[in-house]
Design a protein around this motif. Sequence first.
Motif, PDB file in Angstrom:
ATOM      1  N   VAL A  56     -20.625  -7.320  29.415  1.00 22.51           N
ATOM      2  CA  VAL A  56     -20.784  -6.423  30.311  1.00 22.51           C
ATOM      3  C   VAL A  56     -19.970  -4.969  30.688  1.00 22.51           C
ATOM      4  O   VAL A  56     -20.411  -4.172  31.038  1.00 22.51           O
ATOM      5  CB  VAL A  56     -21.190  -7.125  31.972  1.00 22.51           C
ATOM      6  CG1 VAL A  56     -19.701  -7.377  31.993  1.00 22.51           C
ATOM      7  CG2 VAL A  56     -21.413  -5.879  33.200  1.00 22.51           C
ATOM      8  N   VAL A  57     -18.601  -5.579  29.819  1.00 21.18           N
ATOM      9  CA  VAL A  57     -17.658  -4.118  30.316  1.00 21.18           C
ATOM     10  C   VAL A  57     -17.732  -3.083  28.820  1.00 21.18           C
ATOM     11  O   VAL A  57     -16.602  -2.804  28.841  1.00 21.18           O
ATOM     12  CB  VAL A  57     -16.449  -4.606  30.861  1.00 21.18           C
ATOM     13  CG1 VAL A  57     -16.399  -4.802  32.025  1.00 21.18           C
ATOM     14  CG2 VAL A  57     -16.250  -5.771  29.847  1.00 21.18           C
ATOM     15  N   THR A  59     -19.748  -1.415  25.434  1.00 24.20           N
ATOM     16  CA  THR A  59     -21.175  -0.217  25.114  1.00 24.20           C
ATOM     17  C   THR A  59     -21.025  -0.460  23.732  1.00 24.20           C
ATOM     18  O   THR A  59     -20.088   0.468  23.399  1.00 24.20           O
ATOM     19  CB  THR A  59     -21.025   1.463  25.823  1.00 24.20           C
ATOM     20  OG1 THR A  59     -21.095   0.862  27.602  1.00 24.20           O
ATOM     21  CG2 THR A  59     -21.930   1.841  25.907  1.00 24.20           C
ATOM     22  N   ASP A  64     -15.508  -0.163  27.636  1.00 27.28           N
ATOM     23  CA  ASP A  64     -15.407   0.689  28.351  1.00 27.28           C
ATOM     24  C   ASP A  64     -15.033   0.688  29.614  1.00 27.28           C
ATOM     25  O   ASP A  64     -15.349  -0.354  30.438  1.00 27.28           O
ATOM     26  CB  ASP A  64     -17.384   1.094  28.381  1.00 27.28           C
ATOM     27  CG  ASP A  64     -17.932   1.476  28.941  1.00 27.28           C
ATOM     28  OD1 ASP A  64     -17.302   2.610  29.973  1.00 27.28           O
ATOM     29  OD2 ASP A  64     -18.846   2.069  28.945  1.00 27.28           O
ATOM     30  N   LYS A  65     -14.025   1.436  29.655  1.00 24.38           N
ATOM     31  CA  LYS A  65     -13.384   0.971  30.865  1.00 24.38           C
ATOM     32  C   LYS A  65     -13.811   1.501  32.488  1.00 24.38           C
ATOM     33  O   LYS A  65     -13.547   1.363  33.363  1.00 24.38           O
ATOM     34  CB  LYS A  65     -11.791   2.028  30.953  1.00 24.38           C
ATOM     35  CG  LYS A  65     -10.594   1.865  31.695  1.00 24.38           C
ATOM     36  CD  LYS A  65      -9.724   2.787  31.553  1.00 24.38           C
ATOM     37  CE  LYS A  65      -9.709   4.252  32.119  1.00 24.38           C
ATOM     38  NZ  LYS A  65      -9.176   4.499  32.829  1.00 24.38           N
ATOM     39  N   ASP A  66     -14.858   2.370  32.417  1.00 25.62           N
ATOM     40  CA  ASP A  66     -15.044   2.756  33.633  1.00 25.62           C
ATOM     41  C   ASP A  66     -16.509   1.723  33.615  1.00 25.62           C
ATOM     42  O   ASP A  66     -16.530   1.189  34.972  1.00 25.62           O
ATOM     43  CB  ASP A  66     -16.475   3.990  33.260  1.00 25.62           C
ATOM     44  CG  ASP A  66     -15.107   5.183  32.801  1.00 25.62           C
ATOM     45  OD1 ASP A  66     -14.352   5.471  33.269  1.00 25.62           O
ATOM     46  OD2 ASP A  66     -16.179   6.008  31.741  1.00 25.62           O
ATOM     47  N   LYS A  67     -17.238   1.175  32.734  1.00 22.01           N
ATOM     48  CA  LYS A  67     -18.163   0.337  33.358  1.00 22.01           C
ATOM     49  C   LYS A  67     -17.735  -1.381  34.635  1.00 22.01           C
ATOM     50  O   LYS A  67     -17.651  -2.177  35.374  1.00 22.01           O
ATOM     51  CB  LYS A  67     -18.278  -0.907  32.165  1.00 22.01           C
ATOM     52  CG  LYS A  67     -19.972  -0.663  31.617  1.00 22.01           C
ATOM     53  CD  LYS A  67     -20.332  -0.768  30.618  1.00 22.01           C
ATOM     54  CE  LYS A  67     -22.417   0.125  30.299  1.00 22.01           C
ATOM     55  NZ  LYS A  67     -22.266  -0.753  29.375  1.00 22.01           N
ATOM     56  N   LYS A  70     -16.135  -0.152  37.790  1.00 16.17           N
ATOM     57  CA  LYS A  70     -17.101  -0.023  38.209  1.00 16.17           C
ATOM     58  C   LYS A  70     -17.232  -1.829  38.507  1.00 16.17           C
ATOM     59  O   LYS A  70     -18.129  -1.801  40.003  1.00 16.17           O
ATOM     60  CB  LYS A  70     -18.381  -0.050  37.540  1.00 16.17           C
ATOM     61  CG  LYS A  70     -18.264   1.532  38.125  1.00 16.17           C
ATOM     62  CD  LYS A  70     -20.226   1.801  37.503  1.00 16.17           C
ATOM     63  CE  LYS A  70     -19.590   3.944  37.260  1.00 16.17           C
ATOM     64  NZ  LYS A  70     -20.044   4.307  36.136  1.00 16.17           N
ATOM     65  N   LEU A  71     -17.796  -2.863  37.817  1.00 18.55           N
ATOM     66  CA  LEU A  71     -17.645  -4.750  37.955  1.00 18.55           C
ATOM     67  C   LEU A  71     -16.235  -4.838  39.020  1.00 18.55           C
ATOM     68  O   LEU A  71     -15.891  -5.281  39.770  1.00 18.55           O
ATOM     69  CB  LEU A  71     -17.324  -5.088  36.654  1.00 18.55           C
ATOM     70  CG  LEU A  71     -17.464  -6.303  37.278  1.00 18.55           C
ATOM     71  CD1 LEU A  71     -18.567  -6.474  37.173  1.00 18.55           C
ATOM     72  CD2 LEU A  71     -17.115  -6.909  35.872  1.00 18.55           C
TER      73      LEU A  71
END
Length: 194
Positions: A56-57, A59, A64-67, A70-71
């Motif tokens: 889930v984190v 891509t 993906d630091k942005d994911k 958000k998590l």
Amino acid sequence: MTKIIGLTGGIGSGKTTIANHLKSIGIPVYNSDDQAKKILYLPETIDSLKSAFGNVVFTNELFDKDKLAKLVFNNPEQLKLLNKIIHPAVKVDFENWLKANKNSPLIIKEAAILFESGSYKDCDAIISISAPQEMRIQRVIERDHLTFDEVVSRINNQWTDEMRKNKSDYVIDNQDIEKACAQTEDCIKILLNY
């Protein structure tokens, strides 16, 4: 013996600006947040993130630091899980950095979550930077291009200024950066003479 001075404050308080000022006048500064971001990309950390959070984190197989942000910023349990991975690694990194700066009479350990992480226990004194919440929100929106709600979510995952003030040796009000830098320098002079 080198004195460890903790420098903390909530997101948007201006603690990094103060830390950069102290660095510019010759005081060694360890930026915990910057180092944590670097540690995120180490192969062993990537493996731990994959084990903890799954794909889930990621891509296209890339972290993906942005994911991740958000998590974790919307889920206190996920944030705790991330902190269990990052905090021990930052502690080891700081200890290595401290050895390299052992001849300095005083160093600054800058960390947004100095209290939350428990690393305040290793400090000889703590300087807390504060600013009105509206000002902090505006600074972060402009700096990081986040939405109002994203900034508030991050603020809500940190201690309040009042909580930090109660555990700090010095509190600097940073509504005016020049005054805040001067007050911080005064604190450093006092600490160097103890």
